[in-house]
Write an enzyme that holds these catalytic residues in place. Sequence first.
Site, PDB file in Angstrom:
ATOM      1  CE  LYS A  22      -1.570   1.583   4.074  1.00  0.00           C
ATOM      2  NZ  LYS A  22      -1.370   2.981   4.491  1.00  0.00           N
ATOM      3  CG  ASN A  23       2.280   2.741   3.486  1.00  0.00           C
ATOM      4  OD1 ASN A  23       1.139   3.123   3.218  1.00  0.00           O
ATOM      5  ND2 ASN A  23       2.665   2.441   4.717  1.00  0.00           N
ATOM      6  NE  ARG A  93       0.917  11.948   7.171  1.00  0.00           N
ATOM      7  CZ  ARG A  93       0.907  13.153   7.683  1.00  0.00           C
ATOM      8  NH1 ARG A  93      -0.221  13.758   7.972  1.00  0.00           N
ATOM      9  NH2 ARG A  93       2.029  13.774   7.935  1.00  0.00           N
ATOM     10  CB  CYS A 117      -3.758   6.041  11.206  1.00  0.00           C
ATOM     11  SG  CYS A 117      -4.543   4.703  10.298  1.00  0.00           S
ATOM     12  NE  ARG A 122       0.783  10.062  10.236  1.00  0.00           N
ATOM     13  CZ  ARG A 122       0.266   9.114   9.478  1.00  0.00           C
ATOM     14  NH1 ARG A 122      -0.978   8.756   9.642  1.00  0.00           N
ATOM     15  NH2 ARG A 122       0.996   8.527   8.559  1.00  0.00           N
ATOM     16  CB  ILE A 124       3.402  18.273   6.259  1.00  0.00           C
ATOM     17  CG1 ILE A 124       2.617  19.513   6.669  1.00  0.00           C
ATOM     18  CG2 ILE A 124       2.520  17.069   6.164  1.00  0.00           C
ATOM     19  CD1 ILE A 124       1.714  20.005   5.562  1.00  0.00           C
ATOM     20  CG  ASP A 125       8.447  19.915   9.991  1.00  0.00           C
ATOM     21  OD1 ASP A 125       7.716  18.936  10.212  1.00  0.00           O
ATOM     22  OD2 ASP A 125       9.636  19.960  10.347  1.00  0.00           O
ATOM     23  CD  GLN A 126      12.150  18.098   8.195  1.00  0.00           C
ATOM     24  OE1 GLN A 126      13.178  18.082   7.517  1.00  0.00           O
ATOM     25  NE2 GLN A 126      11.947  18.999   9.153  1.00  0.00           N
ATOM     26  CG  ASP A 305       3.392   1.232   9.511  1.00  0.00           C
ATOM     27  OD1 ASP A 305       3.131   2.127  10.331  1.00  0.00           O
ATOM     28  OD2 ASP A 305       3.540   1.447   8.288  1.00  0.00           O
ATOM     29  CB  ILE A 327       8.091   6.283  14.308  1.00  0.00           C
ATOM     30  CG1 ILE A 327       9.212   5.253  14.155  1.00  0.00           C
ATOM     31  CG2 ILE A 327       7.854   7.070  13.019  1.00  0.00           C
ATOM     32  CD1 ILE A 327      10.534   5.767  13.658  1.00  0.00           C
ATOM     33  NE  ARG A 397      -6.857   4.928   6.416  1.00  0.00           N
ATOM     34  CZ  ARG A 397      -6.838   6.208   6.719  1.00  0.00           C
ATOM     35  NH1 ARG A 397      -7.446   6.624   7.796  1.00  0.00           N
ATOM     36  NH2 ARG A 397      -6.209   7.058   5.979  1.00  0.00           N
TER      37      ARG A 397
HETATM   38  C1  EPZ Z   1       4.443   6.696   6.356  1.00  0.00           C
HETATM   39  O1  EPZ Z   1       3.815   7.776   7.016  1.00  0.00           O
HETATM   40  C2  EPZ Z   1       3.399   5.609   6.281  1.00  0.00           C
HETATM   41  N1  EPZ Z   1       2.243   6.115   5.548  1.00  0.00           N
HETATM   42  C3  EPZ Z   1       2.999   5.155   7.664  1.00  0.00           C
HETATM   43  O2  EPZ Z   1       2.164   4.040   7.520  1.00  0.00           O
HETATM   44  C4  EPZ Z   1       4.233   4.733   8.449  1.00  0.00           C
HETATM   45  O3  EPZ Z   1       3.861   4.473   9.786  1.00  0.00           O
HETATM   46  C5  EPZ Z   1       5.288   5.825   8.422  1.00  0.00           C
HETATM   47  O4  EPZ Z   1       5.570   6.216   7.056  1.00  0.00           O
HETATM   48  C6  EPZ Z   1       6.608   5.411   9.077  1.00  0.00           C
HETATM   49  O5  EPZ Z   1       7.124   4.286   8.420  1.00  0.00           O
HETATM   50  C7  EPZ Z   1       2.235   6.128   4.231  1.00  0.00           C
HETATM   51  O6  EPZ Z   1       3.186   5.712   3.584  1.00  0.00           O
HETATM   52  C8  EPZ Z   1       1.011   6.628   3.554  1.00  0.00           C
HETATM   53  P1  EPZ Z   1       6.981   9.745   8.210  1.00  0.00           P
HETATM   54  P2  EPZ Z   1       4.474   9.201   6.986  1.00  0.00           P
HETATM   55  O7  EPZ Z   1       6.945  11.011   7.454  1.00  0.00           O
HETATM   56  O8  EPZ Z   1       5.140   9.394   5.664  1.00  0.00           O
HETATM   57  C9  EPZ Z   1       7.871  13.016  11.594  1.00  0.00           C
HETATM   58  C10 EPZ Z   1       0.311   2.679   7.905  1.00  0.00           C
HETATM   59  O9  EPZ Z   1      -0.141   2.115   8.909  1.00  0.00           O
HETATM   60  N2  EPZ Z   1       7.741  14.007  10.538  1.00  0.00           N
HETATM   61  O10 EPZ Z   1       8.057   8.752   7.896  1.00  0.00           O
HETATM   62  O11 EPZ Z   1       3.461  10.185   7.421  1.00  0.00           O
HETATM   63  C11 EPZ Z   1       6.535  12.350  11.921  1.00  0.00           C
HETATM   64  O12 EPZ Z   1       5.770  13.128  12.806  1.00  0.00           O
HETATM   65  C12 EPZ Z   1       0.819   4.100   7.992  1.00  0.00           C
HETATM   66  O13 EPZ Z   1       0.372   2.154   6.775  1.00  0.00           O
HETATM   67  C13 EPZ Z   1       8.046  15.322  10.787  1.00  0.00           C
HETATM   68  O14 EPZ Z   1       8.406  15.702  11.903  1.00  0.00           O
HETATM   69  O15 EPZ Z   1       5.574   9.025   8.120  1.00  0.00           O
HETATM   70  C14 EPZ Z   1       6.996  11.039  12.486  1.00  0.00           C
HETATM   71  O16 EPZ Z   1       7.341  11.212  13.838  1.00  0.00           O
HETATM   72  C15 EPZ Z   1       0.565   4.698   9.333  1.00  0.00           C
HETATM   73  N3  EPZ Z   1       7.930  16.235   9.774  1.00  0.00           N
HETATM   74  C16 EPZ Z   1       8.269  10.716  11.708  1.00  0.00           C
HETATM   75  O17 EPZ Z   1       8.687  11.955  11.135  1.00  0.00           O
HETATM   76  C17 EPZ Z   1       7.543  15.879   8.529  1.00  0.00           C
HETATM   77  O18 EPZ Z   1       7.458  16.742   7.647  1.00  0.00           O
HETATM   78  C18 EPZ Z   1       8.100   9.707  10.596  1.00  0.00           C
HETATM   79  O19 EPZ Z   1       7.015  10.088   9.748  1.00  0.00           O
HETATM   80  C19 EPZ Z   1       7.252  14.533   8.262  1.00  0.00           C
HETATM   81  C20 EPZ Z   1       7.363  13.613   9.291  1.00  0.00           C
END
Ligand code: EPZ
Length: 430
Positions: A22-23, A93, A117, A122, A124-126, A305, A327, A397
């Site tokens: 999915k991801n 997301r 979820c 979560r 999105i600053d990065q 996950d 995470i 989902r």
């Molecule tokens: C992806 O979410 C997955 N979702 C998530 O899967 C998964 O848990 C996660 O990666 C970690 O592996 C999708 O691919 C759609 P991140 P994502 O950006 O991209 C922080 C599932 O169950 N962060 O790697 O949103 C954030 O808060 C879902 O399938 C920032 O601070 O995760 C977190 O603590 C749930 N600023 C960490 O980084 C940012 O701009 C990792 O988040 C972005 C993220």
Amino acid sequence: MEQYAIKGGSPLVGEVEIGGAKNAALPILAASVMTDETVYIDNIPDVRDTNVLLNAMENVGVMVKRTDRHKITINASNINSLVVEDDNIKKIRASYYLLGALLGKYKHAEVALPGGCDIGCRAIDQHIKGFRALGAEVCIEYGLIKASAGKLSGSHIYMDVVSVGATINIMMAATMAEGMTIIENAAKEPHVVDVANFLNSMGANIKGAGTDVIRIKGVSRLHSTEYTIIPDQIEAGTFMFAAAITKGDVMVKNVIPKHLESITAKLLEIGCEVEEADDCVRVVSSKPLVHTHVKTLPYPGFPTDMQPQITVALALSKGTSIVTESIFENRFKYVDELTRMGANIKVEGNTAIIDGVAKYTGASISAPDLRAGAALVLAALSAEGYTTVDDIRYIERGYEDFHLKLQSLGAQIELIETERDFQKFKLKTG
Ligand code: EPZ
């Protein structure tokens, strides 16, 4: 409202086929709008999140044709809007992947702020930092993230946190920027590599995906491709833990064992047997499970996950285990539900301290999010007696035919809608 009715106690035994990731599918579908030529994608999981994204793409004029359940043909030559804001897209997301894809190709995109979820803040600053580094102006207005650029120029971007979403989004936009982009401290997840491979198959020039430095040399156009999405690491891991938790023997087929190493390592530590072949893993759980400690980490660490699934197993394992979630800060919400089934778990901040119990007992519970929902189903399958699981839309989902795949392994699980259905299920399975 649909629920799962489950009678626990049967070990899961047999073979299960894992679907596409999915991801990986979500960003790959979004990236397919970056060419005007037709793109053919295979092994797309038929789950709610991918379908919501495909609907949103159709709503802005992308032609989407499903040639069979898992094969899709996409042509984006007639996109008629760069504003993506339908009601459903706000709930997932991955909506943000359309930002990177549309910004890369059209230098403009407006997409509803992402949902997904509820497992933490979560941020999105990065993503925004990366788009700005490429020369885009980015703002948030009226519930939309808007990104615009006269032109995108390659840049050197250091990610402050390891983020799957931001790495992929910046990689997509940078694919059609002028010059070289270097992403440092990039995420290394298999789905990051899959998206890079997909973009490269369309003519992109991306090197280093799978390491923490990704180099992207911008190209001016992308072309048609045929691509097959990798198997879902987390669906596979969930069925591996299903075997462990129910004392079963499950052959999990169509996987890439390398992607499952951290999961396999923990299953071995807690007393399961794991056999690997080219594209399958067999998990046998014939001995009492024993405690261990685990901390979630970016790939190749133990995936966040899979945190609820391992917690469900450890709560049935002899001794005291500690699970640290590093995470997302809000990913232990399901523990209250598990406690109602008899687990003995104390959560302090991002740590769960687990004292193993001998068994779970059935209860009426709700799925708080996708992975926790799946993990609670596994708990119910091992529990004494009957369980009903509410809010299964979360599970849908990300898991295709979850209850049917479990049934094929001998699980007593059914979709029900009413109390009467539940009584019938009890009569049938009693
Ligand atoms: C992806 O979410 C997955 N979702 C998530 O899967 C998964 O848990 C996660 O990666 C970690 O592996 C999708 O691919 C759609 P991140 P994502 O950006 O991209 C922080 C599932 O169950 N962060 O790697 O949103 C954030 O808060 C879902 O399938 C920032 O601070 O995760 C977190 O603590 C749930 N600023 C960490 O980084 C940012 O701009 C990792 O988040 C972005 C993220």
